[in-house]
Each structure stands twice: as structure tokens, then as C-alpha cells.
Scaffold this active site. Structure first.
Site, short mmCIF file in Angstrom:
data_model
loop_
_atom_site.label_atom_id
_atom_site.label_comp_id
_atom_site.label_asym_id
_atom_site.label_seq_id
_atom_site.Cartn_x
_atom_site.Cartn_y
_atom_site.Cartn_z
N TYR A 57 4.36 6.34 0.49
CA TYR A 57 4.29 6.38 -0.91
C TYR A 57 5.78 6.58 -1.27
O TYR A 57 6.32 7.55 -1.21
CB TYR A 57 3.42 7.19 -1.36
CG TYR A 57 1.72 6.96 -1.08
CD1 TYR A 57 1.15 6.11 -2.20
CD2 TYR A 57 1.40 7.17 0.07
CE1 TYR A 57 0.06 5.82 -1.81
CE2 TYR A 57 0.20 6.54 0.38
CZ TYR A 57 -0.59 6.08 -0.50
OH TYR A 57 -1.96 5.76 -0.10
N ARG A 72 -0.62 9.72 -4.11
CA ARG A 72 -1.14 10.27 -2.91
C ARG A 72 -0.33 11.42 -2.75
O ARG A 72 0.37 11.21 -1.50
CB ARG A 72 -1.58 9.38 -1.88
CG ARG A 72 -2.88 8.44 -2.15
CD ARG A 72 -4.13 9.30 -2.45
NE ARG A 72 -4.63 10.38 -1.33
CZ ARG A 72 -5.47 9.81 -0.48
NH1 ARG A 72 -5.82 8.72 -0.20
NH2 ARG A 72 -5.75 10.88 0.58
N ARG A 94 -1.85 3.04 5.01
CA ARG A 94 -1.69 2.65 3.73
C ARG A 94 -0.19 3.06 2.89
O ARG A 94 0.50 3.95 3.81
CB ARG A 94 -2.65 3.54 2.80
CG ARG A 94 -4.22 3.23 3.12
CD ARG A 94 -5.00 4.45 2.67
NE ARG A 94 -4.88 4.51 1.20
CZ ARG A 94 -5.76 5.02 0.34
NH1 ARG A 94 -6.53 5.96 1.03
NH2 ARG A 94 -5.42 5.20 -0.90
N CYS A 130 -3.49 -11.08 -0.75
CA CYS A 130 -3.07 -10.48 -1.90
C CYS A 130 -4.15 -10.45 -2.84
O CYS A 130 -5.13 -11.24 -2.89
CB CYS A 130 -1.81 -11.22 -2.60
SG CYS A 130 -0.38 -10.81 -1.82
N GLU A 169 -5.41 -5.23 -8.59
CA GLU A 169 -6.22 -3.79 -8.69
C GLU A 169 -6.85 -3.98 -10.01
O GLU A 169 -6.62 -4.98 -10.89
CB GLU A 169 -4.92 -2.86 -8.74
CG GLU A 169 -4.45 -2.17 -7.57
CD GLU A 169 -5.17 -1.65 -6.78
OE1 GLU A 169 -6.08 -0.74 -7.22
OE2 GLU A 169 -5.01 -1.71 -5.28
N ARG A 226 5.97 -12.43 4.38
CA ARG A 226 6.52 -13.46 5.12
C ARG A 226 7.88 -13.71 5.45
O ARG A 226 8.42 -14.04 6.70
CB ARG A 226 5.91 -14.89 4.81
CG ARG A 226 4.32 -15.12 4.81
CD ARG A 226 4.18 -16.47 4.48
NE ARG A 226 3.97 -16.61 3.10
CZ ARG A 226 3.04 -16.08 2.19
NH1 ARG A 226 2.03 -15.46 2.50
NH2 ARG A 226 3.16 -16.29 0.72
N ARG A 282 0.33 -1.96 -3.95
CA ARG A 282 -0.14 -1.36 -2.65
C ARG A 282 -0.47 -2.19 -1.29
O ARG A 282 -0.49 -3.39 -1.62
CB ARG A 282 -1.65 -0.49 -3.15
CG ARG A 282 -1.57 0.50 -4.16
CD ARG A 282 -3.03 0.90 -4.85
NE ARG A 282 -2.94 1.95 -5.51
CZ ARG A 282 -2.65 1.91 -6.98
NH1 ARG A 282 -2.74 0.61 -7.42
NH2 ARG A 282 -3.10 2.98 -7.74
#
Length: 123
Positions: free
Chosen positions: A110, A118, A10, A77, A80, A66, A92
């Protein structure tokens, strides 16, 4: 030695503004950091899912991936949820990769203001 397994990696990064070139630059920064921190190549990747907060509409983060040579990797894609008070202008990513490391050795990345999302995973 750990056998090859699939791991989810992530990460997130924030944008200063919603402009195509800026989105591509920040997405590139995030993807390259995840690849570097986890010693990955595109051959290790199974799929990549990007999400953006609803305030990002200038382009798809997958377009930047790409351009980095991810053309053979399945990319997706999504948007959120629009949660009041959430951090704005966030991209994200969740990469699914085949690796030979245990889960605790995976580096989640992050960057910029996304570190606040996070702190337990940010480096």
C-alpha cells in the site's frame, strides 16, 4: 518446505490527479513494488484484477501493466463502489500468483495515501 499454491496479493496506490500518464506512472510504481517485494515474475501470475474509484476515468490501469510486459497475463479492470467519504483517486490491485511461500510471508503493498486503507498490511 511449502508446496506451490495460489496466493492473492493485494495493494493500492493513490493518484494526485486523474491524467493518463500519471495513472500509468502510479500503476507501474504499485505493480513493480508488488513484484519486487514478492520476488515474482510474470510467469508466476495467474491473473490480475485492478479496480479504480469512480473518479478515475483517464485510462485503464491494465494498460500500464501491459506496457510492463503483462500481455500474456489475464488482466481485468473494474470500478470500486462510490462510498461517500471514501479515499479518492485510488487504484487497487489483486494479483493471483503461484508461489511456494506461506500466506504470512506474502507482502501486500500500500503506497502513498493508500497506506491509510490497510495500516495492518502496509509496510
Amino acid at each position: 518446505m511449502v508446496a506451490m499454491t495460489i496466493r492473492a496479493i493485494r495493494g493500492a496506490i493513490t493518484l494526485d490527479r486523474d491524467e493518463r500518464d500519471h495513472l500509468h506512472a502510479r500503476t507501474t510504481e504499485l505493480v513493480e513494488a508488488i513484484m519486487r517485494e514478492n520476488a515474482l515474475t510474470t510467469d508466476d501470475l495467474i491473473s490480475v484484477i485492478f479496480t479504480c474509484t469512480p473518479d478515475i476515468v483517464s485510462d485503464f490501469p491494465a494498460a500500464a501493466a501491459r506496457e510492463l510486459g503483462f500481455g500474456a497475463v489475464p488482466l481485468m479492470c473494474a470500478q470500486e463502489m462510490a462510498v461517500p467519504g471514501a479515499l479518492p483517486r485510488v487504484v487497487r490491485v489483486m494479483m493471483h500468483a503461484q508461489v511456494d511461500r506461506p500466506r504470512e510471508e506474502i507482502s501486500h503493498v500500500y503506497l502513498r495515501d493508500a497506506v491509510s486503507l490497510r495500516r495492518d498490511l502496509a509496510q
